[in-house]
Design an enzyme around this catalytic site. Structure first.
Site, PDB file in Angstrom:
ATOM      1  N   HIS A 156      33.294  34.291  41.687  1.00 14.88           N
ATOM      2  CA  HIS A 156      34.309  36.255  42.170  1.00 14.88           C
ATOM      3  C   HIS A 156      33.244  36.927  41.074  1.00 14.88           C
ATOM      4  O   HIS A 156      32.430  36.177  40.445  1.00 14.88           O
ATOM      5  CB  HIS A 156      35.414  36.532  41.521  1.00 14.88           C
ATOM      6  CG  HIS A 156      36.268  35.342  42.083  1.00 14.88           C
ATOM      7  ND1 HIS A 156      36.805  34.446  42.496  1.00 14.88           N
ATOM      8  CD2 HIS A 156      37.079  35.913  43.958  1.00 14.88           C
ATOM      9  CE1 HIS A 156      37.491  33.921  43.885  1.00 14.88           C
ATOM     10  NE2 HIS A 156      37.980  35.236  44.403  1.00 14.88           N
ATOM     11  N   LYS A 160      36.658  41.213  38.618  1.00 12.82           N
ATOM     12  CA  LYS A 160      37.613  40.395  38.255  1.00 12.82           C
ATOM     13  C   LYS A 160      38.358  39.910  37.022  1.00 12.82           C
ATOM     14  O   LYS A 160      37.806  39.444  36.070  1.00 12.82           O
ATOM     15  CB  LYS A 160      37.693  39.408  39.445  1.00 12.82           C
ATOM     16  CG  LYS A 160      38.642  37.927  39.519  1.00 12.82           C
ATOM     17  CD  LYS A 160      39.153  36.777  40.837  1.00 12.82           C
ATOM     18  CE  LYS A 160      40.277  36.560  41.241  1.00 12.82           C
ATOM     19  NZ  LYS A 160      41.190  37.179  40.794  1.00 12.82           N
TER      20      LYS A 160
END
Length: 267
Positions: A156, A160
């Site tokens: 990600h 995040k």
């Protein structure tokens, strides 16, 4: 009597919230009941997504918005700190929560399920609304019956907050349900650098990669004698989650109790 499902969007000014606002305003089967956002209070919700004014003004008061607008469903993409409180508040007022926020404990989910049952309404907590990602999880769970040696690599963006991702944890839970706990790797292996082998779950490992310029990827790798199997899903933009969000909004109207995982809606 209108058959439109009235939707409250919480975190309307966020990246996912804006996509949900756009979905609801452009879908003939949905109606925007209210929009809640801390930093965009006072704005017309449609202005957040570049659409003509819709008359729904963003507010910062969640409970007042739920009471006055009487939505059928609340869609929440905010943060783990406010997720439980928002969910409980929605249930209190008979609004079906669809939660795209991760971070709920098993005890909280059990408690929220009881609250939903007591109110006679349905709710959903979903780590991922991507139909492709759900299929990836289901395929991985099936493969685990035959190839029990497995590792997960999820990637990600570097902003995040949680690691591993809610999607990878849900995938791991589905895999673990289909295999005996098996501690993988060499029994004598040592990590020269702490954490090099990733997070331990039920005998296998989850690796979290965080880099700028990346949206969302997950690969589940199975190993067997003389072969390997890789099941991978890539998300390229947030709009890809919206067909799943709409399905969730519709399906949650048919259930009673809190459901954990969008996979329950896909046979």
């Amino acid at each position: 009597m209108s058959n439109l499902i009235r939707v409250a969007v919480i975190g309307a000014g966020g990246r996912m919230g804006k996509e949900v606002v756009k979905l609801v305003l452009q879908d003939e089967e949905l109606e925007l009941a209210c929009a809640v956002g801390m930093s965009d209070s006072g704005k017309d919700a449609a202005s957040l997504v570049g659409l003509p004014p819709c008359g729904v003004i963003v507010t910062s008061d969640l409970e007042l918005a739920l009471v006055e607008s009487k939505p059928d469903v609340m869609v929440d993409f905010t943060n783990p700190q406010s997720a439980y409180g928002n969910t409980a508040l929605a249930i209190k007022h008979g609004v079906r929560p669809v939660m795209g926020t991760t971070g709920f404990t098993s005890e909280q989910i059990e408690d929220l399920d009881k609250q939903c049952q007591d109110k006679g309404i349905g709710g959903l907590i979903a780590p991922n609304f991507s139909i492709g990602a759900i299929l990836m999880m289901k395929f991985a769970a099936q493969a685990a019956k035959y190839l029990p040696h497995v590792e997960i690599i999820e990637t990600h963006g570097d902003q995040k907050l949680d690691a591993p991702s809610g999607t990878s944890i849900k995938t791991a839970e589905l895999i673990a349900a289909n295999r005996e706990e098996l501690r993988q790797g060499n029994p004598s292996e040592e990590e020269v650098i702490e954490g090099a082998r990733g997070g331990y779950y039920n005998g296998f490992r989850i690796h979290s990669v965080r880099l700028p310029g990346v949206f969302a990827q997950q690969e589940v790798i199975f190993g067997g004698f003389g072969q390997s199997l890789k099941i991978r899903h890539d998300s390229y933009e947030r709009a890809g989650y919206m067909p799943g969000v709409k399905m969730a909004v519709q399906k949650v109207m048919e259930y009673t109790g809190m459901i954990y995982g969008f996979d329950h809606f896909i046979e």
